[in-house]
Motif scaffolding. Structure first.
Motif, PDB file in Angstrom:
ATOM      1  N   TRP A  70       7.333 -15.814   4.803  1.00 37.53           N
ATOM      2  CA  TRP A  70       6.017 -15.455   4.301  1.00 37.53           C
ATOM      3  C   TRP A  70       5.109 -15.162   5.486  1.00 37.53           C
ATOM      4  O   TRP A  70       5.328 -15.646   6.581  1.00 37.53           O
ATOM      5  N   PRO A  71       4.081 -14.370   5.274  1.00 48.13           N
ATOM      6  CA  PRO A  71       3.219 -14.014   6.409  1.00 48.13           C
ATOM      7  C   PRO A  71       2.416 -15.220   6.895  1.00 48.13           C
ATOM      8  O   PRO A  71       2.039 -16.084   6.121  1.00 48.13           O
ATOM      9  N   LEU A  72       2.168 -15.266   8.195  1.00 50.34           N
ATOM     10  CA  LEU A  72       1.388 -16.346   8.774  1.00 50.34           C
ATOM     11  C   LEU A  72      -0.108 -16.070   8.666  1.00 50.34           C
ATOM     12  O   LEU A  72      -0.906 -16.989   8.741  1.00 50.34           O
ATOM     13  N   THR A  73      -0.493 -14.825   8.509  1.00 51.13           N
ATOM     14  CA  THR A  73      -1.905 -14.500   8.349  1.00 51.13           C
ATOM     15  C   THR A  73      -2.060 -13.528   7.198  1.00 51.13           C
ATOM     16  O   THR A  73      -1.120 -12.841   6.814  1.00 51.13           O
ATOM     17  N   THR A  74      -3.240 -13.510   6.662  1.00 50.78           N
ATOM     18  CA  THR A  74      -3.572 -12.570   5.601  1.00 50.78           C
ATOM     19  C   THR A  74      -4.689 -11.685   6.130  1.00 50.78           C
ATOM     20  O   THR A  74      -5.333 -12.012   7.126  1.00 50.78           O
ATOM     21  N   PRO A  75      -4.972 -10.574   5.454  1.00 48.21           N
ATOM     22  CA  PRO A  75      -6.064  -9.719   5.924  1.00 48.21           C
ATOM     23  C   PRO A  75      -7.406 -10.465   5.993  1.00 48.21           C
ATOM     24  O   PRO A  75      -8.273 -10.103   6.751  1.00 48.21           O
ATOM     25  N   GLN A  76      -7.584 -11.523   5.199  1.00 52.92           N
ATOM     26  CA  GLN A  76      -8.845 -12.255   5.177  1.00 52.92           C
ATOM     27  C   GLN A  76      -8.993 -13.192   6.372  1.00 52.92           C
ATOM     28  O   GLN A  76     -10.084 -13.643   6.661  1.00 52.92           O
ATOM     29  N   GLY A  77      -7.932 -13.541   7.043  1.00 52.59           N
ATOM     30  CA  GLY A  77      -8.028 -14.453   8.170  1.00 52.59           C
ATOM     31  C   GLY A  77      -6.823 -15.358   8.263  1.00 52.59           C
ATOM     32  O   GLY A  77      -5.804 -15.109   7.623  1.00 52.59           O
ATOM     33  N   PRO A  78      -6.949 -16.429   9.048  1.00 51.77           N
ATOM     34  CA  PRO A  78      -5.807 -17.328   9.246  1.00 51.77           C
ATOM     35  C   PRO A  78      -5.391 -18.006   7.938  1.00 51.77           C
ATOM     36  O   PRO A  78      -6.214 -18.255   7.066  1.00 51.77           O
ATOM     37  N   SER A  79      -4.113 -18.310   7.851  1.00 55.71           N
ATOM     38  CA  SER A  79      -3.602 -19.009   6.674  1.00 55.71           C
ATOM     39  C   SER A  79      -4.041 -20.470   6.708  1.00 55.71           C
ATOM     40  O   SER A  79      -4.494 -20.983   7.729  1.00 55.71           O
ATOM     41  N   GLU A  80      -3.907 -21.139   5.576  1.00 58.50           N
ATOM     42  CA  GLU A  80      -4.225 -22.568   5.512  1.00 58.50           C
ATOM     43  C   GLU A  80      -3.394 -23.358   6.507  1.00 58.50           C
ATOM     44  O   GLU A  80      -3.880 -24.307   7.114  1.00 58.50           O
ATOM     45  N   GLU A  82      -2.174 -22.312   9.393  1.00 57.96           N
ATOM     46  CA  GLU A  82      -2.693 -22.102  10.743  1.00 57.96           C
ATOM     47  C   GLU A  82      -3.974 -22.901  10.969  1.00 57.96           C
ATOM     48  O   GLU A  82      -4.182 -23.468  12.046  1.00 57.96           O
ATOM     49  N   GLU A  83      -4.811 -22.954   9.947  1.00 55.55           N
ATOM     50  CA  GLU A  83      -6.038 -23.751  10.058  1.00 55.55           C
ATOM     51  C   GLU A  83      -5.710 -25.228  10.219  1.00 55.55           C
ATOM     52  O   GLU A  83      -6.343 -25.938  10.999  1.00 55.55           O
ATOM     53  N   ARG A  84      -4.701 -25.702   9.505  1.00 54.57           N
ATOM     54  CA  ARG A  84      -4.279 -27.103   9.616  1.00 54.57           C
ATOM     55  C   ARG A  84      -3.738 -27.378  11.018  1.00 54.57           C
ATOM     56  O   ARG A  84      -4.045 -28.411  11.614  1.00 54.57           O
ATOM     57  N   LEU A  85      -2.944 -26.476  11.555  1.00 51.47           N
ATOM     58  CA  LEU A  85      -2.410 -26.630  12.910  1.00 51.47           C
ATOM     59  C   LEU A  85      -3.550 -26.672  13.925  1.00 51.47           C
ATOM     60  O   LEU A  85      -3.554 -27.507  14.830  1.00 51.47           O
ATOM     61  N   ASP A  86      -4.543 -25.807  13.745  1.00 49.91           N
ATOM     62  CA  ASP A  86      -5.704 -25.810  14.637  1.00 49.91           C
ATOM     63  C   ASP A  86      -6.492 -27.113  14.534  1.00 49.91           C
ATOM     64  O   ASP A  86      -6.992 -27.625  15.532  1.00 49.91           O
ATOM     65  N   SER A  87      -6.591 -27.674  13.324  1.00 50.31           N
ATOM     66  CA  SER A  87      -7.329 -28.939  13.176  1.00 50.31           C
ATOM     67  C   SER A  87      -6.585 -30.083  13.857  1.00 50.31           C
ATOM     68  O   SER A  87      -7.205 -30.983  14.425  1.00 50.31           O
ATOM     69  N   LEU A  88      -5.252 -30.051  13.832  1.00 49.49           N
ATOM     70  CA  LEU A  88      -4.472 -31.060  14.555  1.00 49.49           C
ATOM     71  C   LEU A  88      -4.664 -30.888  16.067  1.00 49.49           C
ATOM     72  O   LEU A  88      -4.769 -31.869  16.800  1.00 49.49           O
ATOM     73  N   ALA A  89      -4.750 -29.654  16.517  1.00 44.04           N
ATOM     74  CA  ALA A  89      -4.995 -29.391  17.939  1.00 44.04           C
ATOM     75  C   ALA A  89      -6.372 -29.907  18.346  1.00 44.04           C
ATOM     76  O   ALA A  89      -6.544 -30.432  19.459  1.00 44.04           O
ATOM     77  N   ASP A  90      -7.346 -29.783  17.453  1.00 42.13           N
ATOM     78  CA  ASP A  90      -8.698 -30.267  17.748  1.00 42.13           C
ATOM     79  C   ASP A  90      -8.715 -31.774  17.991  1.00 42.13           C
ATOM     80  O   ASP A  90      -9.488 -32.269  18.811  1.00 42.13           O
ATOM     81  N   VAL A  91      -7.853 -32.515  17.287  1.00 43.95           N
ATOM     82  CA  VAL A  91      -7.748 -33.963  17.495  1.00 43.95           C
ATOM     83  C   VAL A  91      -7.319 -34.246  18.936  1.00 43.95           C
ATOM     84  O   VAL A  91      -7.869 -35.125  19.598  1.00 43.95           O
TER      85      VAL A  91
END
Length: 163
Positions: A70-80, A82-91
């Motif tokens: 399945w695609p990792l991104t959609t035309p609207q922006g990052p997938s859920e 990817e956002e979750r991975l970024d939030s873990l990185a923020d920790v």
């Protein structure tokens, strides 16, 4: 001899932390972050999107199963995801840990091992829980496939949230 120890401490270690993005990943990332602080290590936070099999009919009696990613991104922006991975990185960033995120599509064990070589990981860190039951991890494909192929030490963090 003292100068060799000082030089070794200045060489940054790399921890490859593979996460499944479940709630259990919070504990795995927190523990890995603590270890990274102690080792003055950077973290490569990895999530592997495994292809979902799809059935393709080829007639009355024949069919094939293929891997459909399945695609990792959609035309609207990052997938859920990817956002979750970024939030873990923020920790990790909040702990002062240098972090890089990697999201790939592929087979879990193969991608973990490939990324460990690519980022020159000193340790691979995995959680034993999350979406995959602990027993499956310890007796199933992940553990039995990854251990014989390791090129660096692996640390398993029990991802139980009841402690």
């Amino acid at each position: 001899m003292g100068s060799v120890c000082a030089v070794n401490r200045m060489i940054m270690k790399t921890l490859l932390v593979a996460v499944d993005l479940s709630d259990a990943a919070n504990l795995v990332v927190a523990k890995a972050g603590g270890l990274a602080q102690q080792l003055l290590a950077k973290v490569v936070l990895l999530h592997v999107f495994e292809p979902k099999p799809a059935y393709v009919p080829l007639g009355e009696t024949a069919g094939v199963v293929i891997g459909a990613a399945w695609p990792l991104t959609t035309p609207q922006g990052p997938s859920e995801e990817e956002e979750r991975l970024d939030s873990l990185a923020d920790v990790l960033k909040a702990l002062g840990v240098q972090v890089e995120t990697v999201a790939v599509v592929g087979l879990l064990v193969d991608e973990i091992l490939e990324q460990s070589v690519e980022c020159d990981a000193d340790y691979i860190i995995l959680g034993s829980g999350g979406r995959v039951e602990s027993q499956h991890f310890l007796t199933g494909n992940v553990f039995t496939e990854i251990v014989p192929r390791l090129t660096c030490p692996m640390i398993v963090i029990p991802a139980k949230t009841d402690r």
